[in-house]
Write an enzyme that holds these catalytic residues in place. Structure first.
Site, mmCIF file in Angstrom:
data_model
loop_
_atom_site.group_PDB
_atom_site.id
_atom_site.type_symbol
_atom_site.label_atom_id
_atom_site.label_comp_id
_atom_site.label_asym_id
_atom_site.label_seq_id
_atom_site.Cartn_x
_atom_site.Cartn_y
_atom_site.Cartn_z
ATOM 1 N N GLU B 768 37.370 64.166 23.666
ATOM 2 C CA GLU B 768 36.741 65.365 24.215
ATOM 3 C C GLU B 768 37.426 66.626 23.699
ATOM 4 O O GLU B 768 37.833 67.482 24.469
ATOM 5 C CB GLU B 768 36.747 65.335 25.748
ATOM 6 C CG GLU B 768 35.829 64.309 26.357
ATOM 7 C CD GLU B 768 34.370 64.665 26.209
ATOM 8 O OE1 GLU B 768 34.054 65.871 26.219
ATOM 9 O OE2 GLU B 768 33.556 63.743 26.040
ATOM 10 N N ASP B 769 37.582 66.714 22.407
ATOM 11 C CA ASP B 769 38.088 67.927 21.759
ATOM 12 C C ASP B 769 39.549 68.235 22.044
ATOM 13 O O ASP B 769 40.004 69.319 21.726
ATOM 14 C CB ASP B 769 37.268 69.151 22.153
ATOM 15 C CG ASP B 769 35.914 69.123 21.516
ATOM 16 O OD1 ASP B 769 35.818 68.564 20.424
ATOM 17 O OD2 ASP B 769 34.960 69.648 22.109
ATOM 18 N N ALA B 770 40.265 67.322 22.674
ATOM 19 C CA ALA B 770 41.682 67.603 22.881
ATOM 20 C C ALA B 770 42.400 67.482 21.548
ATOM 21 O O ALA B 770 41.940 66.772 20.644
ATOM 22 C CB ALA B 770 42.258 66.619 23.880
#
Lengths: 372, 1157
Positions: B768-770
């Site tokens: 999730e885009d981390a």
């Protein structure tokens, strides 16, 4: 296509791997799209069906293992480590980066800082300055210890930019070693014990560090004199004391003794077919690092040869485009490591590597004693 | 992974193909060799002349130099109504130098001291006056110069500002950042910018449909004296006039008759004799006839009946009828009526009718309200001028009232001096209040607008620049319509297509593009006479029949019909030639509308325009030698304008131009050539490298995020006292720059760092885009930031003359520990480490603050109570007192400001973003030895998950990585300006790849990587290189919150809400639903009652009402039954008990029936 049942196939000679499996075992194949066969087969019985013993043998290892130093200078070295497993090579790399102790500034006592660099930032910058002190001569400073001459190096920095003068750049050579320890009196009890011989300071040195034999010939200071710490405008002043202690790279990168340490596997460039004439010229031109050469063969014909495989950076230009991967193969030798150590300067790189080996040895011994 | 690779390669291939095509096209032998002149050097020159916020400055300068004088000239007399011979006349007005008068001594001001000491950066408004003085008998005229009537807040860098035309060193001496654009005000120490207001054009006919689908023509008139809206609407085939002053709709023919058009035939002639038009007009004529109205007199009587009755209207005041007055003054007020000649108005109405009928017959003729050419931008100068006019008039009436009161007194003993009655405060206070609240409440002009001024966003340099170019919308944000939000083709080059917020204001709030200029008003009369001398036939001389003859065009000047011209194109060309020669203003626009048979000439303020290069038959007028002269410094941007090489086109005139993007694309009929295509983007979008390769919403996201990025704010950032300041410790200049970055100075005040990014999956903490960060990079200072917060304290003086005092800290006692950082003066010392709950000012206040005056000295210690201020910062973190500033506020109280600084290194949960709308939080921090490394020993600073690419399609980010990598290896900054490949302002992927190969990298930017954990190579080549990363202001430290027990609300006894109040975490409705569905009833019981507000009540089993517990008798008693016999004890939420009691108070009786007790 004719198919023969498995039972009719000729026997693979025992005690020897077929060439394609041998290739997979010893080489990383750097294909154009992705590298394959990158991992090592660890299991001792992996090839037992072919009568090959894959277990690691001490005597074999001792016979095959070699280290060749390619380049060695004051603070970097390159050497080949041949006949070793990547996990061991990697262990050395990891230890070099994270587990070898060095000295670095950990505590900064700021008496005056009127520069525009904030105190925390200044302290952080000081911390990252490599210090030319052999960490083996110092003890760890644990939480309850008092800082003394065995675990602390004290530096003093006092610079002032005169009013009306030009701006001043404070460089690391302004850090002056205080072998007698801190000169700042401890604030809490300065009034009560002032009458006694010495006022209490932030360190309790029992003797001067330069009187110790190991430091008498070599003074301690920053490794590089030209690291910029701060810039001062007219009228600004920095006065501080920096205490360097022993630590390890895994706590903070400032204690890492290397700028970086890494290895690469030995490149192997193979011409799968004879490459002649224009095609050879093209190949030589393609490679940006001059891996290939041209060799004259009879009748004015030219042939490409692999002259400097070590120079290959794996840009994969030579296997790019139509069918070139049928002519050239790039591989890496799995047990040949070109190891590079860039020291920050506290210890020379060859010493660092020896220390790394010692650390690994200690670790192994600890495991053995824990197990037995 | 596969998907990503394909998309890159596809894109690369596509670009390559394109470039190949282009190169082939270029070298085609038959093609005439067109030497393209690089016009880019014009841009820095343009920005030097015009600046980034020139529109604000121009507007304010116009106000200060021209408008204010006009206002004062229009209201220059105060005449006593008691004795008309006593008067005061304002002869001249000007704005002085910014200064402040303290105790009679005038002191010069500079903006930075105003910021620091909470003052208003204002200059006196000086007037020259002449007035009558003396008693009844003996009157003398006195003149006085430079009388102060108030103080005007001054826009920074305007012509009145001390910073005007100062060079860098002088600005530095004044404590000002040379890169700061100005264009805002400093009011009471806060910087305020007046947002650009978008509005529909004034004084123009706009054809539109209303909600019922009826076609109408409306004119919003605005003159110096009146503002009105006139609507002519076609309803049920009849045409009506709608005007606020009339109670109902008026048939249009009656209006025409009332204006003297008694003959229906003339009206038909004026609208056009084409039977289609007359057919449409016929029902209206019949309507008029059905009312029996045939003469002007009858029509006026009809109107008289329809006039709204005003509450305090006195009919005796006017000689003629109200109907006539409304027609003259309010009805299309922008058309003047001279000597009761209504003919221009009639013609105007005829043109409106004609346009309406055109729209009925042909839907294309409808006007588009969202068309940028129909919009005007109202700037700070205009807004302040409105405000000033109102305040000035109010002041005049106030003065008049006072002098009348004095003159009316029968016995005047003292000498009467007019000039003493000029009040100064009303103007000063009014301007200051309006600017600081942003509420424009100008009753005189029926203007009630809120939020017009905002505090300049000083979060990042780009944020404050973007704030100056922001355009606030005319509509309310709640309107759920798509039309005004959509991207208009006419926005091209004027308004940035990318920079708009997400959410409710999406598409309504816009930003100016890089080269946009907003015009200011220009003198009309010379232009009008010029038009007449260029062959415009005067309207007065035309019959109604001639109005719409074919082959001749109406000439409309600023919405006013001047007349007709038989050769419109020639007329337009003549005007343009004059403009290029500099004989008329450079911003006058001439627009020939072929469809409407009109020539529109506009010189009004608020039009958006932009410079373009003039081309003759497709050949640019700018030649190589011009550019050389520019580079050598002998030619300026204004010279280009003066020599007629460049001109400003507004949105309407662009319709008459054929503008080629590049000189190479120009055809013989091309009239203009763009200067540079990337100027269609604004300041914020200009930071994005290769934005033309990105999916469009990503650029929009970045425009919003660039404003939240930490970095440098200004060169004087460490001398400022902002209430909240975010700084990056080691900001860098992006490796992949754009021309815009260099133009606006982002390379000098960057907000981010070049991080080496590996695009790969690692550890699972990158979903999730981390992003995964390298601990050693953080140790070495990556993403380290400083947060500074201002705390202030006032040493208050009270009405009984007692005042607060700051005392020496205690050395012993239980508070001594919290006072350790205090100096002997009772204030925290700069450089001290401050922890939460430490006292930063040891202040004491007097216990008695009211009553009789007492002497402030000699008050005993016992008369004071401590009012120490404690520092509340992040728990468990140590901050540092950065600076302490003392100043006096308006009431000359001592004001102490503390700036407290906190240095933070990135931690898990901090938000980062690249310049492509790809934001993500730090998922985990990993040791360097565990990080992968390349063949050259390069270890990435952060790892980004490849899943971020396929759905976002931010190819620009990939090219940024490639370009950055090439830049690092060859030592040259690479460029990625929007649409810059053909003109060389963006590096082509092909050449970038060549550079990479030359330095031994793969052409695709993918490296052979070893795993740091196993030591073996990875089974894929990893896309790795530097990308400019921004650290955003959202940090976990400011947001994380948890609590056990804690404070409760008094009323309900439930836990408080919100982090600031150390509130509880709410189990909301949805969470409750989940628990119900799961069947965890005891958990619900615990969360909703036991942990919230349990309360023990006494319930009477007989009456069911709540009783109370008598502690003396130790029994519960029901106060209704007056006994304690049937009392049960139970627990319920306190809020429930409260509800019962509140219901009882409303005469509703809730009774509890207990099943078991």
């Amino acid at each position: 296509m004719h198919r023969s049942p498995a039972l009719d196939m000729p026997d693979v000679p025992k005690g020897q791997l077929p060439p394609h499996i041998e290739l997979q075992r010893t080489r990383v194949l750097c294909n154009f799209d992705a590298p394959t066969h990158t991992e090592n087969v660890q299991y001792s019985g992996a090839y037992s069906s072919m009568g090959v013993d894959n277990s690691l043998r001490m005597d074999q290892f001792c016979n095959n293992f070699r280290v060749e130093v390619i380049r060695l200078s004051e603070d970097d070295m390159e050497f080949d480590m041949i006949g070793i497993d990547p996990s061991i090579a990697n262990a050395f790399r990891r230890i070099l980066i994270a587990e070898l102790p060095t000295m670095a500034i950990e505590k900064v006592l700021i008496a005056n800082n009127t520069s525009i660099v904030q105190d925390e930032v200044l302290a952080h910058r000081l911390g990252l300055i490599p210090i030319n002190a052999d960490p083996r001569l110092f003890d760890d400073l644990s939480e309850n210890d008092t800082p003394n001459e065995k675990n602390t190096i004290v530096f003093n920095l006092h610079v002032r930019c005169e009013r009306g003068g030009p701006r001043l750049t404070v460089k690391s050579n302004e850090l002056k070693w205080l072998p007698h320890g801190s000169e700042f009196p401890l604030a809490t009890e300065n009034t009560t014990s002032s009458s006694t011989s010495k006022p209490k300071t932030y360190t309790s040195f029992s003797c001067s560090q330069d009187s110790l034999p190991e430091f008498s010939d070599k003074s301690i200071g920053p490794k590089h004199p030209d690291i910029i710490i701060a810039k001062l405008g007219p009228g600004q002043e920095i006065e501080l004391e920096a205490h360097a202690v022993k630590g390890m790279g895994k706590t903070h990168a400032k204690w890492s003794p290397v700028a970086t340490a890494w290895y690469r596997m030995l490149p192997e460039v193979v011409l799968l077919q004879e490459i002649e004439d224009e095609k050879a010229e093209e190949l030589v031109k393609k490679c940006p690092v001059n891996v290939f050469d041209i060799e004259d063969i009879a009748k004015g014909k030219k042939k490409a040869t692999v002259a400097r495989p070590r120079a290959c950076t794996l840009c994969r230009e030579c296997i790019r485009g139509d069918d070139w991967d049928k002519h050239v193969a790039i591989r890496r030798v799995k047990n040949h490591f070109i190891f590079t150590i860039e020291s920050t300067g506290a210890l020379p790189p060859e010493v660092l590597f020896n220390e790394a080996v010692k650390v690994l040895e200690d670790k192994c011994e600890r495991v053995i004693t824990e197990l037995s | 992974m596969r998907f990503k690779e394909e998309s890159v390669e596809e894109k690369l291939d596509h670009i390559k193909r394109k470039q190949e095509e282009m190169s082939i096209h270029k070298h085609f032998p038959a093609d005439p060799v067109k030497q393209a002149v690089d016009k880019f050097p014009l841009l820095p020159e343009f920005l030097k002349v015009r600046g980034l916020v020139k529109q604000h400055l121009d507007s304010f300068n116009y106000f200060v130099k021209t408008d204010i004088k006009k206002i004062v000239r229009a209201n220059d007399r105060i005449v006593s109504s008691v004795d008309p011979s006593i008067y005061l006349r304002f002869k001249d007005v000007r704005i002085g130098e910014p200064s402040i008068t303290v105790d009679g001594i005038s002191e010069k001001l500079n903006p930075h001291t105003c910021r620091l000491s909470d003052m208003t950066y204002a200059a006196p408004i000086l007037v020259n006056i002449e007035y009558i003085t003396g008693s009844h008998v003996q009157k003398t005229r006195v003149e006085k110069n430079d009388v102060v009537i108030g103080r005007m807040p001054i826009m920074l860098r305007s012509c009145c500002c001390v910073l005007y035309k100062k060079d860098e060193a002088e600005l530095a001496r004044l404590g000002e950042c040379p890169l700061d654009p100005g264009g805002y005000f400093v009011v009471k120490g806060t910087e305020k910018v007046i947002l650009i207001q978008e509005q529909l054009s004034k004084n123009r006919i706009i054809i539109d449909t209303d909600k019922k689908g009826n076609i109408n023509a409306s004119v919003t008139s605005s003159t110096e004296s009146t503002k009105s809206k006139t609507v002519i609407v076609m309803e049920k085939e009849k045409i009506w006039l709608q005007l606020n002053q009339f109670t109902s709709k008026i048939p249009i023919m009656i209006v025409m008759k009332a204006m003297g058009m008694e003959s229906d035939q003339e009206v038909v002639q004026m609208v056009g004799r084409n039977p289609r038009y007359s057919a449409l007009l016929l029902p209206s004529m019949e309507e008029c006839a059905s009312h029996g109205i045939y003469t002007q007199q009858q029509a006026l009587e009809f109107l008289e009946r329809k006039v709204k009755k005003l509450p305090f209207y006195n009919p005796s005041l006017e000689k003629e009828g109200r109907g006539m007055a409304i027609l003259r003054d309010t009805f299309i007020a922008n058309v003047p009526v001279r000597q009761n000649n209504f003919r221009p108005k009639c013609l105007y109405v005829a043109v409106m009718l004609r346009r309406m009928m055109d729209a009925i017959l042909n839907k294309d003729a409808m006007d588009d309200k969202d068309y940028v050419g129909n919009k005007r931008l109202e700037l700070s100068g205009q807004l302040i001028s409105l405000l000033f006019e109102d305040l000035f008039k109010t002041m005049i009436s106030e003065v008049k009232k006072t002098i009348d009161a004095i003159l009316a007194k029968p016995s005047r003993s003292s000498r009467f001096d007019f000039s003493q009655f000029i009040v100064r405060d009303s103007i000063t206070v009014g301007l200051e209040r309006t600017l600081s609240t942003g509420n424009w409440d100008v009753k005189r002009f029926r203007m009630h607008r809120k939020g017009m001024s905002q505090v300049v966003a000083r979060l990042s340099y780009i944020g404050s620049l973007g704030h100056m170019t922001k355009i606030s919308p005319q509509f309310e944000k709640s309107r759920k319509v798509s039309g005004p939000r959509a991207l208009q083709p006419s926005q091209w080059g004027m308004l940035c297509p990318c920079d708009t917020p997400e959410g409710e204001a999406c598409g309504l709030v816009k930003n100016l593009a890089l080269m946009t200029h907003v015009t200011t008003d220009e003198e009309e009369s010379p232009l009008i006479s010029l038009c007449y001398s260029l062959g415009v036939e005067d309207l007065e001389l035309l019959s109604g029949e001639e109005l719409h003859t074919p082959n001749s065009f109406l000439i409309i000047f600023n919405g006013l019909i001047l007349g007709k011209h038989r050769r419109p194109q020639r007329f337009a060309n003549a005007l343009r030639k004059l403009r290029r020669a500099g004989k008329i203003g450079e911003f006058v626009s001439v627009f020939v509308n072929e469809k409407q048979h009109c020539v529109y000439i506009a010189s009004d303020g608020g039009r958006v325009c932009r410079p373009v290069v003039i081309a003759d038959k497709g050949k640019s007028r700018i030649k190589e030698h011009h550019m050389k002269e520019l580079i050598d410094g002998v030619r300026t941007f204004d010279d280009f304008l003066r020599d007629g090489l460049i001109e400003y086109l507004d949105v309407n005139e662009e319709n008459n131009a054929l503008i080629a993007l590049y000189e190479a694309d120009a055809k013989p009929e091309t009239t203009h050539i763009e200067i540079e295509p990337f100027t269609i983007l604004g300041v914020c979008a200009g930071l994005i490298p290769f934005p033309h390769h990105n999916q469009s919403p990503r650029n929009t996201y970045q425009c919003a995020m660039g404003k939240q990025a930490m970095g440098n704010i200004a060169y004087n950032q460490l001398c400022r006292m902002d209430s909240l300041l975010y700084l990056l410790v080691y900001p860098q200049r992006p490796l992949l720059t754009t021309r815009t970055i260099e133009l606006v100075g982002y390379d000098k005040l960057g907000a981010g760092q070049n991080a080496t990014v590996a695009v790969m999956s690692y550890s699972g903490y990158d979903i999730e885009d981390a992003i995964v960060m390298n601990k050693s990079s953080l140790d070495r200072g990556f993403g380290r930031c400083i947060v500074m917060k201002k705390f202030s304290a006032v040493n208050q003086r009270y009405e009984n003359n007692a005042s607060d005092r700051i005392v020496r800290p205690l050395k012993v006692g239980h508070d001594a520990e919290r006072m350790q950082i205090l100096d002997d003066d009772g204030l925290a010392a700069p450089g001290e480490i401050i922890k939460p709950n430490d006292i930063y000012i040891n202040k004491e206040s007097p216990i008695i603050t009211k009553g009789p005056l007492i002497s402030p000295v000699g008050l005993p210690d016992s008369a004071y109570k401590p009012s120490r201020q404690t520092f509340k910062g992040p728990e468990g973190e140590a901050s540092v007192v950065d600076r302490v500033a003392l100043c006096s506020d308006k009431n000359s109280n001592l004001c102490i400001k503390f700036l407290i600084r906190h240095t933070r290194r990135p931690e898990v949960g901090d938000k980062f973003s690249s310049r492509h709308g790809q934001k993500g939080v730090c998922g985990t921090i990993i040791q360097q030895e565990d990080f992968p490394f390349s063949e050259r020993g390069i270890c990435p600073d952060l790892i980004m998950n490849p899943h971020g690419f396929p759905s976002r399609m931010t190819v620009g980010k990939m090219i940024e990585l490639l370009g950055g990598k090439a830049g690092v290896s060859c030592g040259r900054f690479h460029y990625g300006s929007a649409f810059g490949e053909p003109s060389g302002h963006a590096d082509k992927v092909e050449t970038i790849s060549k550079t990479l190969v030359k330095h031994g990298f793969s052409y695709s930017g993918k490296d052979f990587i070893y795993s740091g954990i196993t030591g073996c190579p990875l089974q894929a080549y990893i896309f790795m290189g530097p990308i400019y990363y921004q650290k955003l202001k959202h940090m976990v430290l400011d947001k994380m919150h948890a609590r056990g027990s804690g404070p409760r609300v008094m009323l309900t006894r439930q836990p408080t809400e919100g982090r600031a109040r150390n509130g509880g975490l709410r189990v909301g409705e949805m969470e409750r639903d989940c628990l119900i569905a799961y069947g965890a009833s005891m958990l619900i019981f615990e969360r909703l009652m036991v942990s919230s507000d349990p309360f023990e009540v006494q319930v009477c089993r007989v009456c069911g009402l709540l009783g109370y517990y008598n502690h003396k008798l130790k029994i519960g008693i029901c106060s209704t039954c007056k006994n304690g016999d049937n009392i049960s004890t139970m627990k319920l939420p306190y809020a429930c008990k409260l509800l019962f009691q509140e219901l009882q108070a409303m005469n509703v009786v809730p009774r509890l029936k207990l099943t078991e007790a």
